[in-house]
Design an enzyme around this catalytic site. Structure first.
Site, short mmCIF file in Angstrom:
data_model
loop_
_atom_site.label_atom_id
_atom_site.label_comp_id
_atom_site.label_asym_id
_atom_site.label_seq_id
_atom_site.Cartn_x
_atom_site.Cartn_y
_atom_site.Cartn_z
N HIS A 284 0.68 -1.30 -0.08
CA HIS A 284 0.01 0.09 0.08
C HIS A 284 0.94 1.32 0.19
CE1 HIS A 284 0.49 0.01 4.46
NE2 HIS A 284 0.53 1.13 4.41
N ASP B 275 -0.02 -7.68 1.63
CA ASP B 275 0.29 -6.33 1.68
C ASP B 275 2.03 -6.20 1.59
OD1 ASP B 275 0.16 -3.48 1.46
OD2 ASP B 275 -0.39 -3.35 3.69
N SER C 51 4.73 2.34 7.81
CA SER C 51 4.35 1.37 6.99
C SER C 51 5.57 0.82 6.05
CB SER C 51 3.30 1.84 5.99
OG SER C 51 2.04 1.70 6.48
#
Length: 500
Positions: A129, A159, A233
């Site tokens: 993402h 992911d 992230s």
């Protein structure tokens, strides 16, 4: 209180800093153990690995919308927010220029995340993402060097993504550790780029393992209370040996900031995905070809399965590997390729990690007895293809007979019911036309339009078949009846209902 699960949004903004002034209060000095803030070697580990942690900068072209403001990304409450809002209001009032109106030129949106280097030649791991839909990806090293990155491959289900950069000299790289060896309470270190602040080190403990947060079919997260925020992230979670044991991916937060509940993809999963992305540029997952559901205590009792465990097969794909191997709806998979299936969610993860084409021994429980099946594993096709219903002429149905059984109103299948509830031609059985709101069937969310295909793994075609089967279960002293129910679209589900 509602909780929000937030994948770290990578459209990041530098937060406004607020000065907090507090009255100084004289307190007696208290001796605090140095271990209260973590082990002493956290600094050594951070110094050892931080050069392998990178910032990921992406940009993409966004088409302008008529009348929309070209406001810069500012945090809510920023002292600059009012200034820029007034500026753009005035600009529109002056006629706007060529960036306003329906013919406004596209603009580029930038965002930031984290990643880490696993090979000195320039292989970088991050979250999918972080880089998804980006037109341009750059990797920024700790010394400020910016390298243009090439996407090797990405996997939406876990992911994860793998990038390649071409440095002028070998880069600092880190190694993976064994996430299966992690213990609850073990110290871990997160390093990343929260809120665009650059390399930031935080420490905490492993709060939980094998955590399912309902974000995908292969959820198996490490939960940690190490402070991780937006921008972390794709960053690594280290053990005290300086090994990567997870990739920070998501947080639970009502505000978007850390409240001490963060999740990382375990290194065991990461290694398998990264290896395939490097080799194939995509993921080759094993495929069994079954639809499964959780084995509840009620279902386990109906199947004479003690204790409740495994994955209940609710349906078998006609073209899948399970069918020729002899696996049937109603079987409970308790072991796959030598690995115990303790609960339903274990099976998809283990199957996906098994090499395509491998002959695998599968242990199922059928009617209370274990049986062994051998399956040649296929490859999962992530692109779902529509399946055409069999175009068979419907046989004339008997006159509808409605009766109450198990809190259900039942009717034989006919053309009118198929049309009313939009039931696929491939679905055969007894149609549920009503559900008693005070019954257990209502609690199980059974609804009109569903079809009872079988009871206790015996096919039924008319309401009388259902009643006869329920009567025989009563005489046998059974407390529950196990129904195989099909939705109008043909999806199968086992439901255990108490016999009244």
């Amino acid at each position: 209180m509602a909780r929000l699960l937030t994948a770290f949004t990578h459209a990041l903004r530098r937060p406004a800093l607020t000065t907090i002034v507090a009255a100084a209060i004289a307190l007696p000095m208290l001796s605090t153990p140095s271990f209260a803030r973590g082990p002493e070697n956290i600094a050594d580990v951070a110094e050892k690995v931080i050069d392998a942690v990178v910032n990921i900068a992406t940009s993409q072209k966004v088409e302008g919308k008529p009348g929309a403001q070209q406001m810069p990304n500012l945090p809510p409450g920023s002292p600059f927010e009012e200034f820029f809002e007034e500026f753009f209001k005035n600009r529109r009032g002056q006629g706007g220029g060529d960036d306003q109106g329906p013919n406004r030129a596209p603009r580029r949106v930038s965002s930031l995340g984290s990643g880490f280097i696993i090979d000195p030649s320039g292989i970088v791991v991050t979250n999918n993402h972080v880089i998804n839909e980006a037109d341009e990806i750059n990797v920024i090293l700790t010394d400020g060097t910016r390298l243009k990155a090439e996407l090797i491959g990405k996997d939406q289900k876990t992911d994860l993504a793998v990038l390649r950069v071409k440095p002028t000299k070998p880069l600092k790289a880190v190694k993976f550790g064994d996430s299966d060896a992690l213990r609850l309470g073990e110290w871990v270190i997160a390093i990343g780029n929260p809120f665009s602040l650059g390399g930031t080190v935080t420490a905490g403990i492993v709060s939980a393992r094998n955590r399912d947060i309902n974000s995908g079919p292969y959820d198996n997260y490490i939960q940690t209370d190490a402070a991780i925020n937006r921008g972390n992230s794709g960053g690594p979670l280290f053990n005290l040996e300086g090994e990567v044991i997870g990739v920070n991916t998501a947080i639970i937060s009502p505000s978007g900031g850390s409240i001490g509940i963060g999740f990382a993809v375990p290194s065991k999963t990461v290694q398998a995905v990264v290896s395939q992305l490097q080799q194939f540029g995509e993921i080759h997952r094993g495929w069994l070809g079954v639809k499964i559901q959780q084995v509840t205590d009620e279902i386990a009792e109906s199947l004479n399965l003690k204790p409740a465990r495994g994955a209940l097969v609710a349906g078998v794909d006609d073209k899948g590997p399970a069918k020729p191997a002899g696996i049937e709806a109603g079987d409970v998979v308790v072991k796959f390729d030598g690995k115990d299936i303790k609960e339903m969610r274990d099976l998809p993860r283990i199957v996906a990690d098994t090499p395509v084409g491998k002959d695998v021994e599968v242990v199922v429980v059928r009617k209370g007895k274990e049986e062994k099946k051998t399956v040649k594993l296929g490859r999962l096709d992530d692109i779902e293809k529509p399946v055409k219903a069999a175009a068979k002429p419907e046989e004339p149905a008997d006159k509808s007979v409605v009766q109450k059984s198990l809190g259900l109103q039942l009717s034989g299948m006919n053309d009118d019911l198929r049309k009313k509830y939009k039931i696929k031609d491939s679905v055969k059985g007894v149609v549920i036309t009503g559900v008693d709101a005070s019954s257990a069937a209502s609690d199980k969310r059974l609804a009109a339009g569903s079809t009872i295909v079988a009871i206790e793994q015996e096919q039924v075609g008319q309401p009388a078949d259902v009643q006869r089967k329920v009567d025989s279960l009563k005489k046998a002293g059974k407390k529950t009846a196990l129904l195989l129910v099909a939705t109008a679209e043909g999806d199968m589900l086992f439901v255990a209902l108490p016999i009244e």
